[in-house]
Design a protein around this motif. Structure first.
Motif, PDB file in Angstrom:
ATOM      1  N   VAL A  47     -15.592 -24.175   1.845  1.00 51.19           N
ATOM      2  CA  VAL A  47     -14.397 -24.523   1.067  1.00 51.19           C
ATOM      3  C   VAL A  47     -14.084 -25.998   1.238  1.00 51.19           C
ATOM      4  O   VAL A  47     -13.822 -26.724   0.267  1.00 51.19           O
ATOM      5  CB  VAL A  47     -13.201 -23.639   1.493  1.00 51.19           C
ATOM      6  N   ALA A  70     -21.994 -11.548  -1.513  1.00 49.87           N
ATOM      7  CA  ALA A  70     -21.061 -10.476  -1.159  1.00 49.87           C
ATOM      8  C   ALA A  70     -21.663  -9.114  -1.484  1.00 49.87           C
ATOM      9  O   ALA A  70     -21.598  -8.175  -0.675  1.00 49.87           O
ATOM     10  CB  ALA A  70     -19.740 -10.675  -1.904  1.00 49.87           C
ATOM     11  N   GLY A  71     -22.291  -9.007  -2.655  1.00 47.63           N
ATOM     12  CA  GLY A  71     -22.896  -7.721  -3.036  1.00 47.63           C
ATOM     13  C   GLY A  71     -24.000  -7.335  -2.072  1.00 47.63           C
ATOM     14  O   GLY A  71     -24.071  -6.185  -1.621  1.00 47.63           O
ATOM     15  N   VAL A 123     -20.171 -10.215   3.181  1.00 44.29           N
ATOM     16  CA  VAL A 123     -19.159  -9.847   2.192  1.00 44.29           C
ATOM     17  C   VAL A 123     -17.979 -10.803   2.271  1.00 44.29           C
ATOM     18  O   VAL A 123     -17.517 -11.333   1.254  1.00 44.29           O
ATOM     19  CB  VAL A 123     -18.680  -8.389   2.412  1.00 44.29           C
ATOM     20  N   ALA A 127     -17.209 -13.167  -0.809  1.00 43.35           N
ATOM     21  CA  ALA A 127     -15.991 -12.876  -1.568  1.00 43.35           C
ATOM     22  C   ALA A 127     -15.073 -14.078  -1.578  1.00 43.35           C
ATOM     23  O   ALA A 127     -14.581 -14.511  -2.627  1.00 43.35           O
ATOM     24  CB  ALA A 127     -15.293 -11.657  -0.974  1.00 43.35           C
ATOM     25  N   ILE A 128     -14.850 -14.672  -0.402  1.00 45.07           N
ATOM     26  CA  ILE A 128     -13.916 -15.801  -0.341  1.00 45.07           C
ATOM     27  C   ILE A 128     -14.449 -16.974  -1.155  1.00 45.07           C
ATOM     28  O   ILE A 128     -13.705 -17.629  -1.903  1.00 45.07           O
ATOM     29  CB  ILE A 128     -13.676 -16.208   1.131  1.00 45.07           C
ATOM     30  N   SER A 130     -16.512 -16.894  -3.716  1.00 46.43           N
ATOM     31  CA  SER A 130     -16.481 -16.684  -5.170  1.00 46.43           C
ATOM     32  C   SER A 130     -15.053 -16.832  -5.682  1.00 46.43           C
ATOM     33  O   SER A 130     -14.825 -17.326  -6.778  1.00 46.43           O
ATOM     34  CB  SER A 130     -17.110 -15.342  -5.537  1.00 46.43           C
ATOM     35  N   ILE A 131     -14.066 -16.444  -4.854  1.00 44.83           N
ATOM     36  CA  ILE A 131     -12.670 -16.637  -5.274  1.00 44.83           C
ATOM     37  C   ILE A 131     -12.339 -18.126  -5.351  1.00 44.83           C
ATOM     38  O   ILE A 131     -11.860 -18.636  -6.375  1.00 44.83           O
ATOM     39  CB  ILE A 131     -11.697 -15.931  -4.295  1.00 44.83           C
ATOM     40  N   THR A 132     -12.616 -18.853  -4.268  1.00 45.83           N
ATOM     41  CA  THR A 132     -12.211 -20.254  -4.242  1.00 45.83           C
ATOM     42  C   THR A 132     -12.974 -21.086  -5.277  1.00 45.83           C
ATOM     43  O   THR A 132     -12.382 -21.902  -5.966  1.00 45.83           O
ATOM     44  CB  THR A 132     -12.422 -20.887  -2.846  1.00 45.83           C
ATOM     45  N   ALA A 134     -14.316 -20.109  -8.081  1.00 44.16           N
ATOM     46  CA  ALA A 134     -13.853 -19.798  -9.438  1.00 44.16           C
ATOM     47  C   ALA A 134     -12.504 -20.439  -9.698  1.00 44.16           C
ATOM     48  O   ALA A 134     -12.248 -20.974 -10.776  1.00 44.16           O
ATOM     49  CB  ALA A 134     -13.775 -18.284  -9.618  1.00 44.16           C
ATOM     50  N   LEU A 135     -11.631 -20.414  -8.675  1.00 40.49           N
ATOM     51  CA  LEU A 135     -10.299 -21.002  -8.860  1.00 40.49           C
ATOM     52  C   LEU A 135     -10.391 -22.512  -9.024  1.00 40.49           C
ATOM     53  O   LEU A 135      -9.772 -23.098  -9.912  1.00 40.49           O
ATOM     54  CB  LEU A 135      -9.415 -20.638  -7.669  1.00 40.49           C
ATOM     55  N   GLU A 136     -11.203 -23.136  -8.157  1.00 38.39           N
ATOM     56  CA  GLU A 136     -11.354 -24.590  -8.250  1.00 38.39           C
ATOM     57  C   GLU A 136     -11.885 -24.990  -9.625  1.00 38.39           C
ATOM     58  O   GLU A 136     -11.489 -26.007 -10.186  1.00 38.39           O
ATOM     59  CB  GLU A 136     -12.333 -25.084  -7.174  1.00 38.39           C
ATOM     60  N   GLU A 137     -12.776 -24.184 -10.149  1.00 41.98           N
ATOM     61  CA  GLU A 137     -13.356 -24.527 -11.443  1.00 41.98           C
ATOM     62  C   GLU A 137     -12.381 -24.261 -12.591  1.00 41.98           C
ATOM     63  O   GLU A 137     -12.468 -24.878 -13.648  1.00 41.98           O
ATOM     64  CB  GLU A 137     -14.648 -23.716 -11.663  1.00 41.98           C
ATOM     65  N   ALA A 138     -11.452 -23.329 -12.376  1.00 41.39           N
ATOM     66  CA  ALA A 138     -10.545 -22.956 -13.465  1.00 41.39           C
ATOM     67  C   ALA A 138      -9.397 -23.945 -13.605  1.00 41.39           C
ATOM     68  O   ALA A 138      -8.875 -24.120 -14.703  1.00 41.39           O
ATOM     69  CB  ALA A 138     -10.013 -21.550 -13.234  1.00 41.39           C
TER      70      ALA A 138
END
Lengths: 139, 752, 120
Positions: A47, A70-71, A123, A127-128, A130-132, A134-138
């Protein structure tokens, strides 16, 4: 955040945190640590790296898609749990193998429990991130 | 459908049901000697032993009579439908529904376990729903199907409640065991609720007043369905239930009067309404109602006459009514109409149908030497023997039987033999598969009329034995019983019946006038449904406002109320507290978290609020460190870092906070302070009480010897409770996937 | 210390509920975080507090000596923290996307699923 020092520092600390997270993961069964903590430490490293160098670089440095990590982690944890069935035990019963064990020495312990913890680690990390990411990119 | 051109009707979808029904009929028929000898058969498989649910089948005279009617009439009706619906797009679907219904109905009548009976009961409701709504492209079919489902479904729920009460009262759900314990239900305090609930189920299914109106509407189904479900079998399920529970529920004034009054009113009302109809199918539907009323009335009593009459009439009615429905189906298919005012003199064009109709109609009208005559004589004899009000019952029977005579004329005499109108040209006789059913059923009615002994010894006596416990009181079935009161009543019936037939047009006009003015049950139903719908809408609108604030107030308010009330009533006083051992460190951490919380609470700046939350999180981590939870502390610190990172990334793109002054939020203050106080009080009580460390001790002593781990917390997570942990990481992954999906969807797509 | 923490939890719950009852979705999220902190602390305190004795088995022994901290609530709280993070992240992103789509964070104005009745 375009700072040369931060970027250089981030590269270095991501390596350090990854090593440290692996250490925390492996010692977790006997001392404070474990998959949750290890995964969180590794995620924190990436991060910070993403903040310093951007998510594109961070994704490249990670090599794998965080969702896949994660998967895969969930799959590994499931396999570790199912392995118990090979020995006829209930699901998620830990199985142990002590390599080179003698009367006095415990030897090198290998276990499905460790495999399970590695799954947890992956995982949490995946997971963390992919969340961060995606958020940073959004935003 | 066009039955005049020979289309291909020999298809698996059409004929497989016939084979199934026929084989089952043979299978049941070979049990006849055993049952006729007075024995019963019982098969048991344990299904859910812990709930006392068994798959147990019990075959006695009553269930065998029903099973033979179901499979026998079933086979004929299915043969009829194979031709009637040949070439229909959904013929296979129809066959599936009808066969499923038949199997459910068989299960219903041979189940010994009441819970299994209930399951089959509901299955017949569902299949009936599907069959009534078979022509689902018409509004009428859909509405009628739904109405039947609602009515019988509500009754089914009442029946379930009644069954559960029976089970808890009697200690078993096996009907054969309950019936073997005389008085176990009638003398129990739960008798009244049990009887009410069981009768609610029976009356809705068998369409007794005031639950009758779904049955005439069910005529929206294809004619074979009406013949099979809505006259011969399914509607008799309620009758079956009353007969089956007769040994354990009958014999009280409540039972006697409820069944007598409901049966008599239904009977008279239905026969009057039948006269009013010009649609032949509807007229038959109302005569079915009349028959169901008569059966209900007869089953209220306990005398041998009434029960013999019920058992006989049950068989008589199934035979002639199914035959007549099939005849009406033929008329409909061959001429295109079922209107009594446009069908005349078709005997020449449809000779076989006409004869079958005539024989069935004689049985219905109760002429000698047909079985219907014996049934009617027995009904009168039973009426005279009833315990309640012989004159009232006999009067009701007289009126309805006379009307039956008239309606038999309208349905099966006028369309074939009357010369008061011109016959429709170019009508051809129906193909043979459609003729077999009415002919066989009509002939059986005549055969049993001439040789009543064959029916009495095989089916009627065992049925009577099943209903009242022994075959002794069963009365003989005979054509000539001598000159007695029933004979005079029969003669009176014919005289009255013929006069009604003669004046039918006038009477019908009067009836139409009366019924259009009076209140209609059907409209009442519509109003009830509309009321329920608008009521639910209003309720939903009030509960589900779509405003988050309302939901939160209700949720937290309820939580506060429940906790506070429980505390108030269960409280054993303020917990005794020793002098708290508080170190300097503790105070510092306390103040730190307090500061963070207050900061978050009062600020209008996003950054300050996030910082406040971070302070709270770090304070939490310090508490975990101080009190020996290193793993938790590390996790808390790392998560806290990530929370701040995420918040900083997202929240700063959101608009800044607007002040929400506290003086306008007095309700929120009350709820939140209340919940805080309640939480503190509960925790104080918990921590001053004793603690059970059994699990903890197990983990402490087993951690190393069994799981080879020194960090007990980690051993719990990855070994002892690994399955829980697996579930938790799966949740984390699902959260990540959901967030990913949310962020990757385009905001433009969901602009309102 | 249990008593002091019980009071602290009460304060956290009150602040959290008050924030969750606010009209602004961001404040709701602040409340959510505080509430999950309060819940974690509740579990921890309910298992009793033991200073200076983490639940570890010393080398060469089969079980810890003397009283050590209760390991069970610690394991519960540890996973609860991670799950709480997942929940928080999801709620945050949901709020973020809601703002992108609806242009407001005021929950009274968020009426896509249940639009205001025209006459009321």
């Amino acid at each position: 955040m375009n700072s040369v020092i931060l970027r250089a520092g981030a590269r270095l600390q991501v390596v350090l945190l990854l090593v440290f997270s692996a250490y925390m993961l492996l010692r977790g069964h006997n001392a404070p640590g474990g998959g949750f903590i290890g995964g969180l430490i590794a995620a924190t490293g990436f991060v910070v790296y993403a903040i310093a160098c951007g998510t594109a670089d961070a994704r490249k440095a990670l090599r794998f898609d965080p969702g896949s990590i994660a998967g895969a982690g969930l799959g590994i944890a499931l396999v570790a749990g199912l392995l118990a069935a090979l020995w006829g035990d209930a699901l998620f019963t830990g199985q142990w193998l002590f390599i080179g064990a003698t009367e006095t020495e415990k030897g090198l312990p290998l276990s499905t429990v460790l495999v399970f913890d590695i799954g947890v680690y992956l995982v949490v990390l995946g997971a963390i991130l992919s969340i961060t990411f995606a958020l940073e990119e959004a935003v | 459908m066009d039955t005049s051109t020979p289309s291909r009707w020999i298809t698996p979808a059409g004929l497989l049901p016939v084979v199934i029904a026929g084989s089952l009929f043979v299978w049941f028929a070979q049990m006849l000697p055993v049952i006729a000898a007075g024995d019963t058969l019982r098969f048991v498989w344990e299904w859910v032993p812990s709930l006392g649910v068994n798959v147990s089948f019990y075959i006695d005279g009553l269930s065998l009579t029903f099973a033979l009617l179901i499979t026998g009439i079933g086979a004929l009706v299915m043969l009829y439908s194979a031709r009637y619906l040949a070439g229909h797009v959904h013929q296979a679907r129809f066959s599936l529904y009808l066969t499923s219904f038949m199997l459910a109905m068989i299960g219903l009548v041979i189940s010994d376990n009441l819970l299994a009976l209930f399951v089959f009961w509901e299955l017949t409701t569902i299949t009936s729903y599907l069959l009534i709504g078979f022509s689902h492209d018409t509004f009428k079919a859909r509405r009628s199907a739904l109405q039947a489902l609602m009515m019988t479904g509500v009754g089914g729920l009442a029946l379930l409640a009644g069954i559960i009460l029976i089970g808890t009262t009697a200690g078993t759900f096996e009907m054969s065991e309950i019936n073997a314990m005389p008085g176990v239900l009638t003398e129990s305090v739960m008798y009244l609720p049990i009887a009410l609930l069981v009768l609610a189920g029976a009356f809705t299914k068998s369409a007794q007043m005031p639950f009758h109106f779904w049955l005439p509407n069910a005529m929206a189904a294809p004619t074979p369905v009406s013949a099979y479900l809505h006259s011969a079998t399914m509607v008799k399920a309620g009758v079956y239930l009353m007969a089956r529970t007769h040994p354990s529920l009958a014999g009280t004034d409540f039972w006697l009067w409820t069944l007598t009054i409901a049966g008599a009113i239904t009977m008279v009302f239905a026969s009057v309404m039948a006269l009013r109809q010009t649609d032949l199918k509807l007229a038959l539907a109302y005569t079915t109602l009349m028959a169901l009323g008569a059966l209900t009335l007869l089953l209220g009593n306990e005398s041998g006459y009434t029960i013999t009459a019920a058992a006989t009439f049950l068989i008589v009615h199934s035979l002639y009514k199914a035959a007549l429905f099939l005849v009406v189906g033929i008329l409909d298919a061959q001429t295109g109409t079922r209107d009594a005012n446009s069908l005349f003199g078709l005997a020449r064009a449809l000779p076989i149908t006409a004869i079958a109709a005539a024989i069935a109609a004689f049985s219905m009208a109760g002429f000698p030497p047909f079985l219907g005559f014996i049934g009617k004589e027995l009904k009168y004899a039973g009426a005279i023997a009833v315990a309640s009000e012989p004159i009232f019952v006999a009067g009701a029977l007289l009126i309805s039987s006379a009307l039956m005579v008239a309606i038999a004329g309208i349905v099966s005499f006028r369309p074939f033999w009357s010369k008061s109108g011109k016959p429709i040209e170019g009508v051809k006789e129906a193909p043979w598969p459609m003729l077999v059913g009415p002919v066989v059923l009509a002939i059986l009615g005549a055969f049993f009329g001439i040789f009543p002994e064959t029916l009495a010894t095989t089916l009627v006596n065992p049925t009577v034995a099943a209903i009242i416990g022994s075959a002794e009181p069963a009365k003989e079935l005979k054509l000539w019983a001598g000159v007695n009161l029933p004979l005079f009543l029969s003669i009176a019936t014919f005289v009255l019946g013929f006069s009604i037939y003669y004046y039918k047009q006038k009477l019908r006009e009067i009836l139409i006038d009366m019924t259009t003015r009076g209140p209609s049950f059907d409209n009442g139903w519509d109003r009830l449904m509309a009321g329920i719908a608008s009521g639910s809408k209003a309720l939903t609108r009030n509960i589900q406002t779509g405003v988050l604030y309302h939901y939160m107030v209700v949720t937290f308010g309820t939580a506060l109320a429940v906790l506070a009330v429980t505390l108030w009533f269960r409280s054993t006083g303020i917990p005794k507290m020793g002098v708290p051992q508080v170190e300097l460190w503790d105070w510092l951490v306390f103040l730190l978290v307090l500061l963070g919380a207050i900061l978050t609470l009062v600020t209008n700046s996003r950054i300050t609020a996030i910082a406040g939350l971070g302070v709270v999180g770090i304070g939490m981590a310090m508490i975990f460190i101080l009190y020996s939870a290193p793993d938790v502390a590390i996790t808390q610190l790392l998560v806290e870092t990530l929370v701040v990172v995420l918040f900083a990334a997202a929240a700063l793109k959101l608009p800044s906070l607007t002040p929400e002054p506290m003086r306008k939020r007095w309700l929120d203050v009350i709820i939140s302070v209340g919940l805080g106080v309640v939480t503190t009080v509960i925790l104080l009580k918990v921590t001053t009480g004793s603690i059970d460390r059994e699990l903890t001790t197990f983990f402490e002593t087993a951690s190393y010897p069994q799981a080879f781990g020194q960090n007990i917390v980690n051993v719990i997570l990855v070994d002892f409770r690994a399955l829980d942990t697996f579930g938790e990481i799966a949740v984390v992954l699902i959260a990540a996937i959901s967030i990913f999906a949310l962020l990757k969807s385009k905001p433009e797509e969901d602009k309102p | 210390m249990e008593q002091l923490l019980s009071i602290l939890i009460g304060i956290l719950v009150a602040s959290a509920v008050y924030l969750m009852l606010a009209r602004n979705l961001l404040r709701f999220l602040f409340g959510l975080i505080l509430l999950s902190n309060a819940a974690n602390l509740t579990i921890f305190v309910a298992g009793r507090l033991t200073p200076g004795a983490p639940p570890l088995v010393p080398d060469g022994l089969d079980a810890p000596i003397g009283v050590v901290a209760n390991a069970l609530p610690q394991a519960l709280v540890l996973t609860a923290i991670v799950i709480g993070f997942g929940l928080f992240a999801f709620a945050l992103i949901l709020a973020f996307r809601a703002y992108q789509s609806l242009g407001t964070l005021n929950t009274d104005d968020m009426r896509v699923a249940e639009p205001k009745e025209p006459h009321s």
